[in-house]
Design a protein around this motif. Structure first.
Motif, short mmCIF file in Angstrom:
data_model
loop_
_atom_site.label_atom_id
_atom_site.label_comp_id
_atom_site.label_asym_id
_atom_site.label_seq_id
_atom_site.Cartn_x
_atom_site.Cartn_y
_atom_site.Cartn_z
N HIS A 127 -15.01 4.41 35.93
CA HIS A 127 -15.71 5.51 36.59
C HIS A 127 -15.19 5.70 38.03
O HIS A 127 -14.95 4.73 38.73
CB HIS A 127 -17.21 5.22 36.62
CG HIS A 127 -18.07 6.43 36.83
ND1 HIS A 127 -17.99 7.22 37.96
CD2 HIS A 127 -19.03 6.99 36.06
CE1 HIS A 127 -18.87 8.20 37.88
NE2 HIS A 127 -19.52 8.09 36.73
N VAL A 128 -15.03 6.95 38.43
CA VAL A 128 -14.66 7.25 39.81
C VAL A 128 -15.66 8.23 40.42
O VAL A 128 -16.33 8.99 39.71
CB VAL A 128 -13.24 7.84 39.93
CG1 VAL A 128 -12.20 6.85 39.44
CG2 VAL A 128 -13.11 9.18 39.20
N THR A 129 -15.77 8.18 41.74
CA THR A 129 -16.55 9.13 42.53
C THR A 129 -15.59 9.93 43.38
O THR A 129 -14.57 9.41 43.85
CB THR A 129 -17.56 8.38 43.40
OG1 THR A 129 -18.59 7.83 42.57
CG2 THR A 129 -18.20 9.28 44.44
N LEU A 130 -15.90 11.20 43.58
CA LEU A 130 -15.03 12.12 44.33
C LEU A 130 -15.76 12.57 45.58
O LEU A 130 -16.87 13.10 45.50
CB LEU A 130 -14.66 13.32 43.46
CG LEU A 130 -14.06 12.93 42.09
CD1 LEU A 130 -14.12 14.10 41.13
CD2 LEU A 130 -12.63 12.43 42.26
N VAL A 131 -15.15 12.35 46.74
CA VAL A 131 -15.85 12.52 48.01
C VAL A 131 -15.06 13.42 48.96
O VAL A 131 -13.83 13.33 49.05
CB VAL A 131 -16.03 11.14 48.70
CG1 VAL A 131 -16.81 11.30 50.01
CG2 VAL A 131 -16.72 10.16 47.78
#
Length: 230
Positions: free
Chosen positions: A151-155
């Protein structure tokens, strides 16, 4: 979690806009994100209902440059190939630790009663620190495992907005009972990757309404560390 949002459009500083488009029977929050100066943008987590997503793209006149995925679950990736072909763009992400989820899309679609979805591999796997640029704006990648291992988060730190997929919700956190999910890893990702971004950051979860990290730190029973003591 079900979402009562319809097409929510939000404008935030630094020329970044996003529009939340709930898709599929799971009301998954697909996000159209774009640079207001150049109208270049990306689509995050197109789980399905591609005609709806394409109509919103046309309505807002966004020039989409990529499809970006936070993780490999069907309700987040089911429309990726169809949408990427329609827009003639590449699919980016998630992290390669979610390869097995994308390889098992046919089984996922059968399990959840979705139309048959073929396995695929993105044009590029995403890693911690990668930057996805569109126009004068960008999204930075954080690896936030636990719900899934890749899983990745985009900021966008300038605009103080994060697209967190199924890591964190308004009042809850992501499930960890799926294959290779891990509760302790998820909590660590939230506290060490998301909280340092700042309490004022608005986040778009994979399902349900937006919130801020500060609000969750005060009120979310799963991860609160600033909850008032009485």
């Amino acid at each position: 979690m079900l979402c009562c949002l319809k097409f929510l459009i939000v404008k935030i500083p630094m020329s970044l806009k996003f529009k939340i488009i709930p898709v599929t029977a799971f009301q998954q929050n697909c996000s159209l994100v774009w640079c207001d100066e150049t109208m270049k943008g990306v689509v995050i987590d197109p789980g399905g209902d591609c005609k709806t997503i394409l109509s919103v793209i046309a309505e807002k006149q966004v020039d989409v440059t990529a499809v970006v995925l936070t993780h490999g679950h069907l309700d987040h990736v089911g429309g990726s190939v169809e949408l990427a072909k329609a827009l003639n763009v590449s699919i980016l992400g998630p992290h390669q630790e979610d390869r097995f989820w994308l390889e098992n899309l046919p089984e996922q679609s059968q399990m959840f009663g979705f139309a048959h979805t073929e396995a695929f591999e993105p044009a590029r796997w995403l890693e911690e620190g990668d930057v996805i640029e569109f126009g004068q704006s960008h999204l930075t990648v954080l690896h936030t495992p636990g719900h899934t291992p890749g899983h990745v988060t985009l900021v966008n730190e300038d605009a103080k907005v994060a697209f967190v997929g199924d890591v964190l919700f308004n009042g809850s956190i992501g499930r960890t009972d799926f294959p290779k999910g891990d509760h302790a890893t998820l909590i660590q990702a939230i506290k060490t990757k998301l909280w340092p971004l700042g309490n004022e950051v608005t986040f778009v979860p994979g399902h349900g309404p937006t919130s801020t990290f500060g609000y969750e730190r005060r009120t979310n029973p799963f991860v609160a560390d600033e909850m008032p003591l009485y």
